[in-house]
Design an enzyme around this catalytic site. Sequence first.
Site, PDB file in Angstrom:
ATOM      1  N   ASP A  13       0.816  -1.220   0.000  1.00 41.34           N
ATOM      2  CA  ASP A  13       0.000   0.000   0.000  1.00 41.34           C
ATOM      3  C   ASP A  13       0.844   1.261   0.000  1.00 41.34           C
ATOM      4  OD1 ASP A  13      -2.246  -1.665   0.093  1.00 41.34           O
ATOM      5  OD2 ASP A  13      -2.225  -1.695   2.280  1.00 41.34           O
ATOM      6  N   LYS A  16       1.956   2.148  -5.076  1.00 39.98           N
ATOM      7  CA  LYS A  16       2.532   1.599  -6.314  1.00 39.98           C
ATOM      8  C   LYS A  16       1.616   1.870  -7.504  1.00 39.98           C
ATOM      9  CE  LYS A  16       2.549  -2.456  -4.364  1.00 39.98           C
ATOM     10  NZ  LYS A  16       2.182  -2.123  -2.985  1.00 39.98           N
ATOM     11  N   LYS A  18      -0.535   4.283  -8.008  1.00 44.02           N
ATOM     12  CA  LYS A  18      -0.421   5.673  -8.452  1.00 44.02           C
ATOM     13  C   LYS A  18       0.859   5.878  -9.267  1.00 44.02           C
ATOM     14  CE  LYS A  18       0.889  10.223  -7.634  1.00 44.02           C
ATOM     15  NZ  LYS A  18       0.885  11.539  -7.031  1.00 44.02           N
ATOM     16  N   ASN A  38      -5.524 -10.141  -3.618  1.00 43.89           N
ATOM     17  CA  ASN A  38      -5.162  -9.628  -2.283  1.00 43.89           C
ATOM     18  C   ASN A  38      -4.623  -8.201  -2.407  1.00 43.89           C
ATOM     19  OD1 ASN A  38      -2.934 -10.645  -3.666  1.00 43.89           O
ATOM     20  ND2 ASN A  38      -1.924 -11.512  -1.870  1.00 43.89           N
ATOM     21  N   GLY A  40      -4.607  -4.266  -3.693  1.00 44.15           N
ATOM     22  CA  GLY A  40      -5.623  -3.243  -3.933  1.00 44.15           C
ATOM     23  C   GLY A  40      -4.917  -1.954  -4.270  1.00 44.15           C
ATOM     24  N   HIS A  41      -5.107  -1.452  -5.470  1.00 43.67           N
ATOM     25  CA  HIS A  41      -4.386  -0.260  -5.921  1.00 43.67           C
ATOM     26  C   HIS A  41      -5.402   0.824  -6.268  1.00 43.67           C
ATOM     27  CE1 HIS A  41      -1.143  -3.358  -7.360  1.00 43.67           C
ATOM     28  NE2 HIS A  41      -1.231  -3.285  -6.056  1.00 43.67           N
ATOM     29  N   THR A 128      -5.850 -11.650   3.724  1.00 42.13           N
ATOM     30  CA  THR A 128      -6.999 -10.975   3.108  1.00 42.13           C
ATOM     31  C   THR A 128      -8.173 -11.947   2.911  1.00 42.13           C
ATOM     32  OG1 THR A 128      -6.173 -11.472   0.903  1.00 42.13           O
ATOM     33  CG2 THR A 128      -5.491  -9.370   1.874  1.00 42.13           C
ATOM     34  N   GLN A 222       2.006  -6.142  -3.446  1.00 42.12           N
ATOM     35  CA  GLN A 222       2.591  -6.358  -2.111  1.00 42.12           C
ATOM     36  C   GLN A 222       3.956  -5.659  -2.013  1.00 42.12           C
ATOM     37  OE1 GLN A 222       1.331  -9.657  -3.641  1.00 42.12           O
ATOM     38  NE2 GLN A 222      -0.595  -8.820  -2.957  1.00 42.12           N
TER      39      GLN A 222
HETATM   40  P1  GDP Z   1      -0.656   0.312  -3.567  1.00 42.44           P
HETATM   41  O1  GDP Z   1      -1.287  -0.945  -3.099  1.00 42.44           O
HETATM   42  O2  GDP Z   1       0.804   0.357  -3.325  1.00 42.44           O
HETATM   43  O3  GDP Z   1      -1.001   0.658  -4.995  1.00 42.44           O
HETATM   44  O4  GDP Z   1      -1.263   1.489  -2.662  1.00 42.44           O
HETATM   45  P2  GDP Z   1      -2.823   1.692  -2.281  1.00 42.44           P
HETATM   46  O5  GDP Z   1      -3.530   2.220  -3.476  1.00 42.44           O
HETATM   47  O6  GDP Z   1      -3.368   0.478  -1.636  1.00 42.44           O
HETATM   48  O7  GDP Z   1      -2.695   2.769  -1.125  1.00 42.44           O
HETATM   49  C1  GDP Z   1      -2.173   4.037  -1.353  1.00 42.44           C
HETATM   50  C2  GDP Z   1      -3.253   5.093  -1.040  1.00 42.44           C
HETATM   51  O8  GDP Z   1      -2.654   6.364  -0.911  1.00 42.44           O
HETATM   52  C3  GDP Z   1      -4.280   5.235  -2.132  1.00 42.44           C
HETATM   53  O9  GDP Z   1      -5.522   5.542  -1.561  1.00 42.44           O
HETATM   54  C4  GDP Z   1      -3.763   6.409  -2.965  1.00 42.44           C
HETATM   55  O10 GDP Z   1      -4.807   7.131  -3.617  1.00 42.44           O
HETATM   56  C5  GDP Z   1      -3.157   7.258  -1.883  1.00 42.44           C
HETATM   57  N1  GDP Z   1      -1.986   8.044  -2.303  1.00 42.44           N
HETATM   58  C6  GDP Z   1      -0.989   7.691  -3.170  1.00 42.44           C
HETATM   59  N2  GDP Z   1      -0.035   8.640  -3.213  1.00 42.44           N
HETATM   60  C7  GDP Z   1      -0.429   9.607  -2.350  1.00 42.44           C
HETATM   61  C8  GDP Z   1       0.152  10.840  -1.918  1.00 42.44           C
HETATM   62  O11 GDP Z   1       1.247  11.225  -2.323  1.00 42.44           O
HETATM   63  N3  GDP Z   1      -0.526  11.549  -0.984  1.00 42.44           N
HETATM   64  C9  GDP Z   1      -1.718  11.151  -0.487  1.00 42.44           C
HETATM   65  N4  GDP Z   1      -2.315  11.910   0.421  1.00 42.44           N
HETATM   66  N5  GDP Z   1      -2.304  10.004  -0.873  1.00 42.44           N
HETATM   67  C10 GDP Z   1      -1.662   9.237  -1.782  1.00 42.44           C
HETATM   68  P1  IMO Z   2      -0.871  -4.184  -2.304  1.00 38.95           P
HETATM   69  O1  IMO Z   2      -0.480  -4.668  -3.680  1.00 38.95           O
HETATM   70  C1  IMO Z   2      -0.907  -4.684   2.001  1.00 38.95           C
HETATM   71  C2  IMO Z   2      -0.958  -8.776   3.544  1.00 38.95           C
HETATM   72  C3  IMO Z   2      -2.208  -9.163   4.282  1.00 38.95           C
HETATM   73  C4  IMO Z   2      -1.612 -10.120   5.307  1.00 38.95           C
HETATM   74  C5  IMO Z   2      -0.532 -10.827   4.497  1.00 38.95           C
HETATM   75  C6  IMO Z   2      -0.960 -12.182   3.948  1.00 38.95           C
HETATM   76  O2  IMO Z   2      -2.152  -3.446  -2.266  1.00 38.95           O
HETATM   77  O3  IMO Z   2       0.265  -3.435  -1.683  1.00 38.95           O
HETATM   78  P2  IMO Z   2      -2.545 -12.864   1.945  1.00 38.95           P
HETATM   79  O4  IMO Z   2      -4.011 -12.621   1.717  1.00 38.95           O
HETATM   80  O5  IMO Z   2      -1.678 -12.305   0.864  1.00 38.95           O
HETATM   81  O6  IMO Z   2      -2.223 -14.296   2.248  1.00 38.95           O
HETATM   82  O7  IMO Z   2      -2.199 -12.068   3.310  1.00 38.95           O
HETATM   83  O8  IMO Z   2      -0.218  -9.974   3.424  1.00 38.95           O
HETATM   84  N1  IMO Z   2      -1.186  -8.247   2.183  1.00 38.95           N
HETATM   85  C7  IMO Z   2      -1.130  -6.946   1.859  1.00 38.95           C
HETATM   86  N2  IMO Z   2      -0.938  -5.862   2.644  1.00 38.95           N
HETATM   87  N3  IMO Z   2      -1.041  -4.535   0.667  1.00 38.95           N
HETATM   88  C8  IMO Z   2      -1.179  -5.611  -0.127  1.00 38.95           C
HETATM   89  O9  IMO Z   2      -1.135  -5.531  -1.468  1.00 38.95           O
HETATM   90  C9  IMO Z   2      -1.286  -6.892   0.463  1.00 38.95           C
HETATM   91  N4  IMO Z   2      -1.457  -8.145  -0.009  1.00 38.95           N
HETATM   92  C10 IMO Z   2      -1.382  -8.963   1.042  1.00 38.95           C
HETATM   93  O10 IMO Z   2      -2.813  -8.052   4.890  1.00 38.95           O
HETATM   94  O11 IMO Z   2      -0.985  -9.395   6.314  1.00 38.95           O
HETATM   95 MG    MG Z   3      -2.794  -1.590  -1.816  1.00 40.86          MG
END
Ligand code: GDP
Ligand code: IMO
Ligand code: MG
Length: 428
Positions: A13, A16, A18, A38, A40-41, A128, A222
């Site tokens: 999270d 990535k 973005k 698992n 979520g972007h 997840t 991840q």
């Molecule tokens: P990923 O799994 O690595 O793609 O990240 P996620 O999308 O799960 O989580 C990142 C969250 O932070 C998302 O809700 C994005 O919209 C938000 N985000 C990304 N870059 C920024 C930033 O520079 N500032 C803020 N405030 N939010 C951001």
């Molecule tokens: P993105 O791509 C954050 C975590 C789960 C749990 C562990 C194992 O959005 O960054 P799983 O369901 O994979 O067997 O769970 O890994 N996990 C993540 N945490 N971002 C993710 O993906 C994740 N994918 C799995 O929360 O701790």
């Molecule tokens: Mg994510």
Amino acid sequence: MANLVVSGVQWGDEGKGKMVDWLCEQADLVVRFNGGHNAGHTLVVDGKVYKLALLPSGLVRGKPGVIGNGVALDAAALLAEIERVRAQGLHVTPETLLIAETAILVLPLHSAIDARQEQNRSCKIGTTLRGIGPAYEDKAGRRAIRVCDLAEAETLSTKLDDLLAHHNPWFKGQGLPVFEKAPLLDYLLDLAPRILPFTGPAWLKLHQAGQAGQRILFEGAQAAMLDVDWGTYPFVTASNTTAAAAASGSGLGPAALGQVLGVCKAYTTRVGAGPFPTELSDAMGDRLRELGGEYGTNTGRPRRCGWFDAALVRQSAKLSGVTALALTKLDVLDTLDEIRICTAYRVAGQTQAHFPAGLAAQFQAEPQYETLEGWRVSTRGIRDWAKLPPAAQRYIQRIEMLTDTPVDLISTGPERHDTIRLKDPFMA
Ligand code: GDP
Ligand code: IMO
Ligand code: MG
């Protein structure tokens, strides 16, 4: 032409999605190579929010996507995601999306196993519950159903016999309902005509793209600390998430990968259980969660929050061969008076610069901090290094020094263009 792997260097999270969306302006093709739904972007483009789990993020910009062989594919979840993004105006067709024939399928029985395994564990991982771990177990156990099996009814039938012969005694032993073959076969035969038009030899397409001089962006899911080899095992996901997996998970050799962009937040978060030395279980942790909107994209769970751990990112950067960092969510720290950075750990009375391997040692590792001054003005939406307050510039420079890695990109908001480019991460 250099390719680029985008890989998380914390616990996921990091933003990535973005960064991939922003970077793929310079790419011809985006490949997902690991994990499944698992992940979520969240991408924000002109106020419009796209939530992706399996689809390569480049599709939002109209860049063709590949789901590589390293992905654990829940075909029903993918079809639902395709419907959802089509309703938002994206074009996802067999011309824009190719699924590797050899990717394994996540089946309904895998989420049932995931749920019961999690219940049975004395140390809950906090998965997840999407069935990803059990699907990769079946892959290593050589009984997984693969995408290409959907095209061979007889193979599918025989493999289902073996799969159920393996799992049903366990379900019985657990007092859970067993999975009958006929409905599972019907389920897969119903998916087949909807999935097969998207499938093909993805490895070949990628080789051809490379030969034609196209630039490939590898989109990691991840992060390094969730890697099954290198993360905080057993509190990890079930696949390799470090950048090297981009090769084995797509069908290209390591030399094709090019540069590696490690994505990290300007602080640290983690969803699920496991060691997290810089976690803030106090009002500051709650403040970061609220300021950063730190609730899981996928499961809605509140994310655990803490200070930036430079020792951890330094380690992840080495494990993934990171050539530059993208530092995201800088704006979340705007109102803080002071900001701390972990530089090393204290373990069993000794200071050590790297994260220990043993689980008890990982839980006991005490972060050693240095404190920097906050900047107390908004950086939200800043797109130019010179416009950043000096204290924010110093924070970023300190991170570069402590992680031994240059910061090429800085993100100052969720919107696509809220991004500062210091250097082109595609270039060595
Ligand atoms: P990923 O799994 O690595 O793609 O990240 P996620 O999308 O799960 O989580 C990142 C969250 O932070 C998302 O809700 C994005 O919209 C938000 N985000 C990304 N870059 C920024 C930033 O520079 N500032 C803020 N405030 N939010 C951001
Ligand atoms: P993105 O791509 C954050 C975590 C789960 C749990 C562990 C194992 O959005 O960054 P799983 O369901 O994979 O067997 O769970 O890994 N996990 C993540 N945490 N971002 C993710 O993906 C994740 N994918 C799995 O929360 O701790
Ligand atoms: Mg994510």
